[in-house]
Design an enzyme around this catalytic site. Structure first.
Site, PDB file in Angstrom:
ATOM      1  N   GLU A 149      38.811  32.815  40.265  1.00  0.00           N
ATOM      2  CA  GLU A 149      39.889  33.807  40.291  1.00  0.00           C
ATOM      3  C   GLU A 149      40.726  33.709  41.565  1.00  0.00           C
ATOM      4  O   GLU A 149      41.954  33.823  41.528  1.00  0.00           O
ATOM      5  CB  GLU A 149      39.317  35.224  40.144  1.00  0.00           C
ATOM      6  CG  GLU A 149      38.835  35.566  38.738  1.00  0.00           C
ATOM      7  CD  GLU A 149      37.493  34.952  38.390  1.00  0.00           C
ATOM      8  OE1 GLU A 149      36.784  34.477  39.306  1.00  0.00           O
ATOM      9  OE2 GLU A 149      37.123  34.941  37.194  1.00  0.00           O
ATOM     10  N   PHE A 177      38.988  39.442  32.722  1.00  0.00           N
ATOM     11  CA  PHE A 177      38.677  40.878  32.649  1.00  0.00           C
ATOM     12  C   PHE A 177      38.946  41.463  34.032  1.00  0.00           C
ATOM     13  O   PHE A 177      38.664  40.808  35.033  1.00  0.00           O
ATOM     14  CB  PHE A 177      37.201  41.113  32.276  1.00  0.00           C
ATOM     15  CG  PHE A 177      36.879  40.762  30.844  1.00  0.00           C
ATOM     16  CD1 PHE A 177      36.957  41.725  29.841  1.00  0.00           C
ATOM     17  CD2 PHE A 177      36.512  39.478  30.499  1.00  0.00           C
ATOM     18  CE1 PHE A 177      36.678  41.392  28.521  1.00  0.00           C
ATOM     19  CE2 PHE A 177      36.230  39.143  29.178  1.00  0.00           C
ATOM     20  CZ  PHE A 177      36.313  40.107  28.185  1.00  0.00           C
ATOM     21  N   PHE A 232      37.914  41.300  41.551  1.00  0.00           N
ATOM     22  CA  PHE A 232      37.528  41.460  42.958  1.00  0.00           C
ATOM     23  C   PHE A 232      37.355  40.103  43.621  1.00  0.00           C
ATOM     24  O   PHE A 232      37.442  39.992  44.839  1.00  0.00           O
ATOM     25  CB  PHE A 232      36.271  42.326  43.063  1.00  0.00           C
ATOM     26  CG  PHE A 232      36.560  43.716  42.574  1.00  0.00           C
ATOM     27  CD1 PHE A 232      37.223  44.615  43.390  1.00  0.00           C
ATOM     28  CD2 PHE A 232      36.270  44.093  41.279  1.00  0.00           C
ATOM     29  CE1 PHE A 232      37.552  45.878  42.935  1.00  0.00           C
ATOM     30  CE2 PHE A 232      36.598  45.354  40.812  1.00  0.00           C
ATOM     31  CZ  PHE A 232      37.249  46.251  41.637  1.00  0.00           C
ATOM     32  N   HIS A 259      33.280  44.358  32.038  1.00  0.00           N
ATOM     33  CA  HIS A 259      34.175  44.130  30.899  1.00  0.00           C
ATOM     34  C   HIS A 259      34.722  45.452  30.371  1.00  0.00           C
ATOM     35  O   HIS A 259      35.335  45.481  29.315  1.00  0.00           O
ATOM     36  CB  HIS A 259      33.449  43.408  29.766  1.00  0.00           C
ATOM     37  CG  HIS A 259      32.974  42.033  30.111  1.00  0.00           C
ATOM     38  ND1 HIS A 259      31.995  41.790  31.023  1.00  0.00           N
ATOM     39  CD2 HIS A 259      33.366  40.819  29.648  1.00  0.00           C
ATOM     40  CE1 HIS A 259      31.784  40.493  31.110  1.00  0.00           C
ATOM     41  NE2 HIS A 259      32.605  39.869  30.297  1.00  0.00           N
TER      42      HIS A 259
END
Lengths: 380, 326
Positions: B60, B83, B88, B129
């Site tokens: 990410e 999701f 984070f 999720h």
């Protein structure tokens, strides 16, 4: 079933051309013109003298905290020298010598370290990112820039700087991985200066070299004597040419040493010995390169004095910087000021300004006149 | 005109914006061949190629980090975080860089990025999720935070987000993806970011919701109309930040009462900022304290207990009745 080797053995090379005793490997000596050698030395010297001057400015309270370059001039200049102005430089926060080479005015950098964000604003035609402080987080940006350049079909190489500590961060590994998968024109330049504040390299990684970390991501990694201008230049030249030719990214580990403090808020006597520092002072990149130029009769008379004058002039311009207008803090949050933020700005404008303008610096607003952008709406 | 669910509507927005502007790229995990785990990016790679619709490695921080680099170069990346619970791992790139680059570079650079994330519960999903985490992004100066509530406004707001010069966090309620179809005109539409809508007019109380909670608010308003005979005004926020205080204040000046509904936990959530803004702008009109109906201040509870945690129609109706009776 027996275990079989799935890959040929990986190998990491170490490159040194001009050692600290002045021994030169003439077979590897890069073909740099006299004027190139002279400008490289001048840039190194400027970096060193400015660094020393900035420490004094910080001690006097004229600028804030900054991270000195001292000892890393060859690692920076040998690499940045290979970039074209149309290529991109992605700095971390210790690349003062390289940034000046890229065209950042000294007084602008001083302004940055004196707390003015204006000092961090690259010029519209300058292909440089501003200083990035969170360690390693700029490395994915370099990969994205390179991807975008490749997507547009531009002839661009991106060079990104970071230290040994950064190689423990996830962003370093993610950036190298993405760069490898995407095969983009990036050169990762690690200035392994042995210390991430107080943590020595041996506590940073159990790897024998930082260069070898590239191999896991399928890119070449090369370790060079980072205090040897010629070796850094040769390695960077090779990596930049490879990137430009479409042959993908490279990691260069410049083995160097931070001769000064981590930042001006740091006291290295707490964690490292004077003997260690003295040992590295023997390998000082500046004296080594100076001796090389001396042998070739390329040292200009009075260079130190010229460089000092240039710095003094820049400091004079820096000190003449007007105080910042607090209202401009609202100018660059969004393209358009949202209404609540406009209200916050108006409330500030209607109150006493935090930093008083110098007398006569701004003309009073005429009653009913539309204020200019950045102009105060004060009663005065 | 075609009847589309939210997945198809979002997919159409991406198609239309990519056709309109060659600088728009899509980047994320499984967004290419697979078309995204919710199929929002279905068929995009086939149409626009793998250079523009990028199946990224699974990271990410680097998805957002490389997109920042692309944006610095002048491209307009649309990133998908699979999701919102996984964001984070790129939060530092969002907060440290997306939100700040305009300021840090004093306008030399800006980050015209869109970060799409499915959020919220109601789909019997695992931890990470099912959460609702808009408050983190809404608190960050320099970001915009958008949450559509239906297919048509989702398409128009995603188009607006892609054209916006600033970074936009775009939350898509998973429970709305296939919930309902809506007539959507063929030609592309753009709705202004930063503007709330009055979803239903009324005079008794202002009920404020967004995303999946809009439907809960509207159903509660139905109950209150049918059982109590009161006309509740329902406001669909659509953008959390910058907050459309004008619309909220104008409504409460009329109704004198307000209840806020959100799926995020209560404390320091959007409801607190909304309540404070109403106090600022409509204090003298208020007849009752502003109530919040939210998830409780607990971490993920597991979907077997989700219904007890996420606001539902009875809880909203009860809060409205209490506020009306104050």
């Amino acid at each position: 079933m027996p275990r079989i080797a799935v890959e040929p053995r990986f190998q990491v090379e170490y490159l040194s051309i001009l050692d600290s005793d002045g021994n030169l490997d003439t077979a590897l000596e890069p073909k740099l013109a006299d004027n190139e050698l002279k400008s490289l030395y001048r840039a190194m010297l400027l970096g060193r003298r400015l660094d020393e001057r900035m420490v004094r400015l910080q001690r006097q309270g004229r600028i804030g905290t900054f991270a000195p370059t001292k000892g890393q001039e060859a690692a920076q200049m040998g690499s940045i020298f290979t970039l074209r102005p149309t290529d991109w430089m992605v700095p971390s926060f210790r690349e003062t010598a390289a940034m000046i080479w890229r065209g950042w005015p000294i007084e602008k950098l001083l302004r940055f370290f004196a707390g003015h964000l204006e000092g961090g604003q690259p010029e519209p035609d300058q292909h440089d990112l501003p200083i990035t402080i969170p360690v390693a987080t700029q490395l994915p940006h370099a990969v994205g820039l390179a991807y975008a350049a490749q997507y547009r079909g531009d002839d661009v190489v991106v060079m990104a700087y970071f230290g040994d500590g950064a190689t423990s961060e996830g962003d370093f590994h993610e950036a190298l991985n993405f760069a490898g998968v995407w095969h983009v024109p990036v050169v990762f330049v690690c200035q392994n200066n042995q210390w991430a504040i107080s943590v020595p390299l041996k506590k940073q990684t159990h790897s024998r070299t930082i260069a070898q970390k590239a191999l896991a991501y399928g890119l070449p990694g090369l370790q060079v004597d980072g205090n040897d201008m010629l070796a850094v230049y040769a390695a960077a030249r090779e990596a930049v040419d490879r990137a430009r030719a479409g042959d993908g990214p490279t990691l260069i580990e410049c083995v160097t040493y931070r001769l000064g403090v981590h930042t001006t808020a740091d006291d290295p006597t707490k964690y490292r010995s004077d003997a260690e520092v003295a040992m590295w002072e023997q390998k000082d990149p500046l004296t080594r390169f100076k001796a090389y130029l001396e042998k070739r009769n390329l040292l200009a008379e009075g260079l130190e004095q010229h460089v000092d004058e240039e710095i003094a002039e820049a400091i004079r311009r820096f000190e003449a910087t007007p105080p910042p207008d607090p209202l401009t803090m609202f100018d660059h949050v969004y393209a358009e000021l949202p209404s609540d933020l406009a209200a916050q700005r108006d409330a500030m404008a209607a109150s006493d300004p935090v930093v008083p303008a110098r007398e006569g610096a701004t003309a009073p607003t005429q009653p009913g006149a539309t204020p200019m952008r950045g102009q105060r709406l004060t009663r005065r | 005109m075609a009847k589309l669910n939210m997945v198809k509507a979002l997919n159409q927005a991406l198609f239309q914006e990519m056709e309109r502007d060659g600088d728009v790229l899509v980047l994320g995990e499984d967004v290419g061949v697979d078309g995204g785990v919710f199929r929002v990016t279905d068929d995009l790679q086939r149409k626009f190629g793998s250079q523009r619709v990028i199946d990224s490695p699974l990271a990410e921080a680097a998805i957002i980090g490389t997109a920042v680099g692309m944006a610095l170069y002048g491209l307009k990346p649309v990133c998908e975080i699979q999701f919102s619970g996984f964001a984070f791992q790129c939060f530092h790139q969002i907060e440290n860089h997306c939100a700040r680059y305009r300021m840090r570079s004093q306008g030399r650079f800006h980050i015209p990025i869109v970060i799409r994330m499915p959020y919220g519960g109601g789909v019997r999903a695992l931890e990470h999720h099912s959460e609702s985490e808009e408050q983190f992004y809404a608190h960050i100066p320099g970001l915009k935070m958008v949450v559509p509530s239906g297919p048509r406004n989702a398409r128009a707001l995603l188009a607006a987000a892609i054209r916006d010069p600033d970074p936009v966090i775009f939350f898509e309620a998973k429970s709305l993806y296939h919930a309902a179809k809506e007539e959507v005109p063929d030609e592309s539409e753009v709705m202004p970011i930063g503007r709330a809508q009055v979803a239903r007019e009324g005079d008794a109380l202002t009920l404020i919701g967004y995303g999946a909670m809009l439907r809960v608010a509207l159903e509660a308003a139905d109950v209150l109309r049918d059982e109590d005979g009161v006309a509740v005004e329902v406001i669909d926020l659509l953008t959390i930040s910058p907050l459309d205080r004008e619309t909220l204040v104008a409504s409460v000046r009329k109704t004198g009462r307000a209840v806020v509904v959100h799926e995020a936990p209560k404390s320091f959530g959007p409801g607190a900022e909304i309540a404070a803004s109403i106090m600022d702008g409509a204090f003298l009109s208020l007849e009752a304290p502003i109530r919040r109906v939210t998830a409780h201040d607990v971490p993920f509870v597991g979907f077997a207990r989700e219904k007890a945690n996420v606001p539902d129609v009875p809880r909203v109706v009860a809060a409205v009745r209490e506020t009306l009776a104050f």
